[in-house]
Design an enzyme around this catalytic site. Structure first.
Site, PDB file in Angstrom:
ATOM      1  N   HIS A   1       1.889   4.764  -2.779  1.00 55.16           N
ATOM      2  CA  HIS A   1       2.097   6.194  -2.541  1.00 55.16           C
ATOM      3  C   HIS A   1       3.494   6.614  -2.990  1.00 55.16           C
ATOM      4  CE1 HIS A   1      -1.553   7.076  -0.342  1.00 55.16           C
ATOM      5  NE2 HIS A   1      -1.327   6.141   0.565  1.00 55.16           N
TER       6      HIS A   1
ATOM      7  N   HIS B   1       0.834  -1.212   0.000  1.00 54.33           N
ATOM      8  CA  HIS B   1       0.000   0.000   0.000  1.00 54.33           C
ATOM      9  C   HIS B   1       0.866   1.258   0.000  1.00 54.33           C
ATOM     10  CE1 HIS B   1      -3.570   2.455   1.250  1.00 54.33           C
ATOM     11  NE2 HIS B   1      -2.618   3.187   1.807  1.00 54.33           N
ATOM     12  N   GLU B   2       1.790   1.329   0.932  1.00 48.72           N
ATOM     13  CA  GLU B   2       2.639   2.524   1.027  1.00 48.72           C
ATOM     14  C   GLU B   2       3.536   2.656  -0.197  1.00 48.72           C
ATOM     15  OE1 GLU B   2       1.846   4.664   3.082  1.00 48.72           O
ATOM     16  OE2 GLU B   2       0.656   3.432   4.454  1.00 48.72           O
TER      17      GLU B   2
ATOM     18  N   GLU C   1      -4.562   8.014  -2.745  1.00 48.08           N
ATOM     19  CA  GLU C   1      -5.041   6.743  -2.213  1.00 48.08           C
ATOM     20  C   GLU C   1      -5.431   5.786  -3.331  1.00 48.08           C
ATOM     21  OE1 GLU C   1      -4.893   5.446   0.716  1.00 48.08           O
ATOM     22  OE2 GLU C   1      -4.039   7.264   1.593  1.00 48.08           O
TER      23      GLU C   1
END
Length: 507
Positions: free
Chosen positions: A275, A271-272, A301
Site C-alpha cells: 500500500h 502487505h502494508e 489491495e
C-alpha cells in the site's frame, strides 16, 4: 474578443476549482494524520473527545465537498469538452461524490463521523475483553447509518451496490457474485485435494517463540530493499495493521507483533508496504489534489496482496532473504532449509483469523463477510445476530468454529469505522493481482529471477510506470484494461492458485 473573455472565465473557474480541491486535500491529509495518531499514539482517556474533534473536521470537509460553490464549479467544468486529463479526472471524482452525498444533512454526517471515531475505541475494548455486547450498540447505529446512506446514494438492484461503489466504483453485486462463485468453487475443490492428498509441510517451525525486537529489526531491514522509502514513511505498531497516507512524502505503515506468530508481522508488514509504495509512487503533480491516492480500494489491495503473496511468499523471495532471516533467528531456523521454509509459509490450513489466513483460504474469509454485509444492508439479518451467524458460516466455509467472539466476529476493525462494503476489495485485490502478474511476466520474462537476485527496483519501476504513477487518474476498470488489455477475469487467480499449490503440495 468573446472567445478571449470565455477563456478568461474558464481560467478563473479552473483556479477556483484547484483552490477548493487543494483545501479539501489539505484537510484530508490532516484527518489522515489524526486517524493514525488516534490508533497508534493517543492515550486511551483522550480518545472520546479526540473522536469528536476528528468528526468536526470530517464534517467541514464534507461541507466543502457538497457546497454550492463545488456544485457550481462542477456544473461549469462538466460542460467544457477540452479539459486536460487530470482535470477531467478530478471533476469525475468530485462529481460522483457530490451527486451521491449532497442530500446528506451536515449534522447527520457529523453524528456519523463522531460515532465511527468512538466505535473504534469500543471495538478495541470489546475485542480485548471478548465482550460483543459492549460493541453492539455502536455497531447497530453504524448499520442503521449505512442503510440510510445506501438509500440516499441510490441503487438499481441491491442496496449493497450503493456501498460497494464507495470502495470500488462501478462494481455491483450482479458483477461480483459470479466472480466470487468461480473463485469459491475452485478454492474449495483445491482445498479438499490438498487435505486428502497433499504432502505435509514443516509448519511446526512456527511453533516457537520469535523475539519481537528481532522481528522489528528484520522488518526494518527488508522494507527499503523491497521498495518502501523510509525517508518518506515510517513503521509503527497497532492492534490492526494499516497504512495511512498523510502526503506522498509521509506514508505511515503499522503492523502487529506476536512472539508466537512470526508470520503475522512479517507478512503484515510486507502487505502494508505494498500500500505504502503505491502511495509514494504517485505522480508528484497529483499531490495536494484528489488524484494523489490509488485508483480504488481493490486496486490498492492488488498492490499489497501482490507484494505479500505473489512476491513475498514466492520461493525466489526467500532464496534472497532467508539467509538474513536465519541470521536474525539462528536457534529457530538453523536446521530448516529454504525450501522447507518456503513450503511452510505457504501451508494451507483453515484458520480463524483472516489477516493470518493462507493465500488459498483467505478468499473464503472474504466471501463470508461479503454475504453477511449484503444481508445486513438488505435488512435480512440484524447486528445482534452476528456472533451466531459468523460462527455458523465459519464452520460451513472453513470447517472451524471460533470459541470466542474476539477470534470471531470481533476480529476485524472495518465495521467500527463504517467500512461496510470494504471487504470485497481484498479478494478483488487478489483477482487484480493475478491478472497483473500475468502481464508482468510477459513484460519481464525473468521476473522471478530478478526477485531471487534482489532486483526489486526493476519490479517497482514496472509497477510505478504502469500503475502507481496514475493515482486516481483512471477508474479501476479503465486501469486494469490499460495494464492488462482486458477487464477483470477470475480465471487468472484460479490458475495461479492451482499451479502454485499443486507444486507446493506435490499434487
Amino acid at each position: 474578443m468573446e472567445q478571449k473573455v470565455m477563456d478568461q472565465d474558464l481560467q478563473t473557474v479552473l483556479e477556483q476549482f484547484r483552490a477548493l480541491d487543494q483545501k479539501i486535500t489539505h484537510f484530508s491529509s490532516i484527518i489522515g494524520l489524526t486517524d493514525w495518531d488516534s490508533k497508534v499514539m493517543a492515550p486511551k482517556k483522550g480518545r472520546n473527545v479526540f473522536a469528536k474533534a476528528i468528526g468536526t473536521l470530517r464534517t467541514e470537509v464534507f461541507k466543502l465537498s457538497v457546497s454550492e460553490e463545488m456544485g457550481n464549479l462542477l456544473e461549469k467544468l462538466s460542460a467544457v469538452r477540452d479539459l486536460d486529463a487530470a482535470t477531467k479526472a478530478k471533476v469525475r471524482e468530485y462529481r460522483e461524490y457530490y451527486q451521491k452525498s449532497k442530500r446528506i444533512p451536515a449534522d447527520l454526517f457529523q453524528e456519523y463521523s463522531i460515532l465511527t471515531g468512538q466505535a473504534n475505541d469500543a471495538w478495541e475494548e470489546a475485542r480485548a475483553n471478548n465482550d460483543f455486547a459492549h460493541y453492539l450498540p455502536y455497531l447497530e447505529k453504524i448499520v442503521q447509518f449505512r442503510r440510510k446512506f445506501a438509500e440516499i446514494y441510490g441503487y438499481e438492484e441491491h442496496p449493497y451496490d450503493a456501498l460497494l461503489d464507495e470502495f470500488e466504483p462501478g462494481l455491483t453485486v450482479k458483477r461480483l457474485d459470479p466472480l466470487f462463485a468461480k473463485l469459491r468453487e475452485s478454492s474449495v475443490k483445491l482445498l479438499e485435494r490438498i487435505q486428502k492428498h497433499g504432502k505435509s509441510t514443516a509448519v511446526e517451525v512456527f511453533d516457537q517463540s520469535f523475539d519481537i525486537e528481532t522481528q522489528k529489526a528484520f522488518n526494518r531491514y527488508i522494507l527499503p530493499i523491497i521498495g518502501f522509502d523510509m525517508e518518506a514513511g515510517r513503521l509503527d505498531e497497532t492492534v490492526h495493521p494499516f497504512a495511512q497516507t498523510v502526503t506522498i512524502g509521509d506514508v505511515r505503515l503499522t503492523t502487529r507483533y506476536l512472539a508466537k506468530n512470526v508470520r503475522s508481522a512479517l507478512f503484515g508488514t510486507i502487505h502494508e508496504a505494498g500500500h505504502g509504495i503505491y502511495e509514494q509512487h504517485v505522480n508528484p503533480e497529483f499531490e495536494e489534489s484528489v488524484l494523489q491516492s490509488g485508483a480504488s480500494f481493490g486496486i490498492h489491495e492488488s498492490q499489497s496482496r501482490f507484494l505479500e503473496n505473489m512476491v513475498g511468499r514466492s520461493r525466489e523471495f526467500w532464496y534472497y532473504f532467508y539467509p538474513q532471516l536465519q541470521t536474525h533467528f539462528p536457534a529457530q531456523l538453523e536446521n530448516v532449509s529454504v525450501d522447507e521454509f518456503y513450503r511452510a509459509v505457504n501451508t494451507v490450513q483453515p484458520s480463524l483469523i483472516r489477516v493470518e489466513a493462507d493465500e488459498l483460504t483467505y478468499n473464503l474469509h472474504i466471501m463470508l463477510r461479503y454475504e453477511i454485509e449484503k444481508d445486513l444492508i438488505a435488512g435480512v439479518i440484524e447486528a445482534k445476530d452476528l456472533p451466531a451467524i459468523w460462527n455458523r458460516k465459519m464452520h460451513d466455509y472453513l470447517g472451524v468454529t471460533p470459541s470466542t467472539d474476539s477470534e470471531g466476529v470481533l476480529q476485524d476493525v472495518h465495521w467500527s469505522f463504517g467500512g461496510i462494503g470494504y471487504f470485497p476489495s481484498y479478494s478483488l485485490g487478489n483477482l487484480y493481482a493475478a491478472q497483473i502478474l500475468r502481464t508482468i511476466k510477459k513484460d519481464l520474462p525473468d521476473f522471478y529471477h530478478l526477485i531471487e537476485n534482489g532486483r526489486f527496483d526493476l519490479l517497482q519501476e514496472w509497477l510505478k510506470e504502469n500503475i502507481h504513477q496514475y493515482g486516481k487518474l483512471y477508474t479501476p476498470n479503465e486501469l486494469i484494461v490499460k495494464v492488462t488489455g482486458e477487464e477483470l477475469n477470475a480465471d487468472y487467480l484460479v490458475e495461479y492458485l492451482e499451479q502454485k499449490y499443486c507444486e507446493v503440495y506435490g499434487l
